[in-house]
Design a protein around this motif. Sequence first.
Motif, short mmCIF file in Angstrom:
data_model
loop_
_atom_site.label_atom_id
_atom_site.label_comp_id
_atom_site.label_asym_id
_atom_site.label_seq_id
_atom_site.Cartn_x
_atom_site.Cartn_y
_atom_site.Cartn_z
N THR A 139 0.78 -1.20 -0.02
CA THR A 139 -0.18 0.09 -0.18
C THR A 139 0.70 1.33 -0.17
N CYS A 140 2.27 1.29 0.04
CA CYS A 140 2.98 2.34 0.24
C CYS A 140 3.60 2.70 -1.21
N HIS A 141 3.83 3.76 -1.29
CA HIS A 141 4.59 4.51 -2.54
C HIS A 141 5.76 4.82 -2.36
N SER A 142 6.88 4.44 -3.25
CA SER A 142 8.13 5.06 -2.93
C SER A 142 8.36 6.59 -3.02
N ARG A 143 7.62 6.98 -4.14
CA ARG A 143 7.68 8.51 -4.33
C ARG A 143 7.23 9.28 -3.23
N ALA A 144 6.62 8.79 -2.16
CA ALA A 144 6.37 9.69 -0.99
C ALA A 144 7.82 9.63 -0.29
N PHE A 145 8.84 9.09 -0.41
CA PHE A 145 10.16 9.05 0.02
C PHE A 145 11.24 10.04 -0.81
N TYR A 146 10.82 10.89 -1.69
CA TYR A 146 11.66 11.26 -2.43
C TYR A 146 12.68 12.17 -1.69
N SER A 147 12.33 12.87 -0.51
CA SER A 147 13.00 13.86 0.00
C SER A 147 13.49 13.23 1.32
N GLY A 148 13.60 11.96 1.57
CA GLY A 148 14.13 11.22 2.86
C GLY A 148 13.15 10.66 3.68
N PHE A 149 13.61 10.10 4.68
CA PHE A 149 12.57 9.64 5.72
C PHE A 149 13.32 9.67 7.05
N TYR A 150 12.29 9.55 8.20
CA TYR A 150 12.75 9.49 9.47
C TYR A 150 12.42 7.98 9.90
N ILE A 151 13.39 7.60 10.96
CA ILE A 151 13.34 6.31 11.69
C ILE A 151 13.42 6.32 13.11
N SER A 152 12.62 5.84 13.92
CA SER A 152 12.74 5.88 15.32
C SER A 152 13.91 5.03 15.97
N ARG A 153 14.83 5.56 16.56
CA ARG A 153 15.95 4.56 17.01
C ARG A 153 15.44 3.58 18.09
N SER A 154 15.74 2.25 17.64
CA SER A 154 15.20 1.14 18.69
C SER A 154 16.38 0.80 19.62
N GLN A 155 16.09 0.02 20.47
CA GLN A 155 16.93 -0.39 21.41
C GLN A 155 18.22 -0.73 21.01
N ASP A 156 18.06 -1.75 20.21
CA ASP A 156 19.31 -2.27 19.69
C ASP A 156 19.82 -1.70 18.37
N GLY A 157 19.24 -0.77 17.78
CA GLY A 157 19.86 0.45 17.03
C GLY A 157 19.79 0.11 15.61
N MET A 158 19.03 -1.24 15.31
CA MET A 158 18.83 -1.76 14.03
C MET A 158 17.69 -1.33 13.35
N LEU A 159 17.69 -1.45 12.07
CA LEU A 159 16.41 -1.32 11.21
C LEU A 159 16.00 -2.51 10.81
N CYS A 160 14.69 -3.08 11.17
CA CYS A 160 14.47 -4.45 10.94
C CYS A 160 13.23 -4.55 10.15
N VAL A 161 12.97 -5.70 9.35
CA VAL A 161 11.72 -6.08 8.56
C VAL A 161 11.05 -6.46 9.52
N ASP A 162 9.72 -6.15 9.22
CA ASP A 162 8.19 -6.43 9.89
C ASP A 162 8.38 -5.79 11.28
N ARG A 163 9.36 -4.92 11.81
CA ARG A 163 9.41 -4.20 12.90
C ARG A 163 9.28 -2.75 12.83
N ASP A 164 10.25 -2.34 12.08
CA ASP A 164 10.42 -0.91 12.11
C ASP A 164 9.32 -0.11 10.91
N THR A 165 9.11 1.13 11.31
CA THR A 165 8.54 1.92 10.36
C THR A 165 9.12 2.99 9.87
N LEU A 166 9.36 3.05 8.55
CA LEU A 166 9.72 4.53 7.94
C LEU A 166 8.79 5.61 7.87
N LEU A 167 9.13 6.77 8.28
CA LEU A 167 8.28 7.83 7.97
C LEU A 167 8.71 8.79 7.37
#
Length: 187
Positions: A139-167
Amino acid sequence: MNLASALFAPLLLIISAVSGGDDESAVEPSVPDEAAGLYPEETATQDAPDWPLGVIRSYGPQTAAQVHIEQRMTIRVAPRGGDVVVPSPPRPIGPRFSERKIGKCLPGNSIVGVEPNGPSNLILFLRDRRIVNAELERTCHSRAFYSGFYISRSQDGMLCVDRDTLLSRSGSSCKLTRLRQLVAQER
């Protein structure tokens, strides 16, 4: 101190001073039994003016409610080449890439750039010069991320599949569904 006690305390002092304050027929304020042990100084002093109990209690020790401090850190990933879009000169067709498994997580602070690729894919550029294809939800379109994105830093500092969300900076949020490393093929 609450606002009512701040306004009425001087008024009560003036009234007790004008009336003399030494009248023997004055009625003592009654202190409820459950409040008698809270402020012993108010029950022990008989020379205090006849103030309402609420005014006297407002000058007592203040109780603090529970305080919860939350620390949150957000990482901004800028588009490749900065925020300014400058047309580049035509270049020859570059190498072809193939995908390889990379695992389900990436270090969040190793991402240095992003570029939209196709309807729901992002190309992530890492600090160690690796290139990763990140697939977003359908349901997401990559063109919404043309100017970059934000991620919230997790406890382990990793960006993981099916866990983290890109804003995205435009406000949409998407979860990662797959990560693959892009490797240049030799001709």
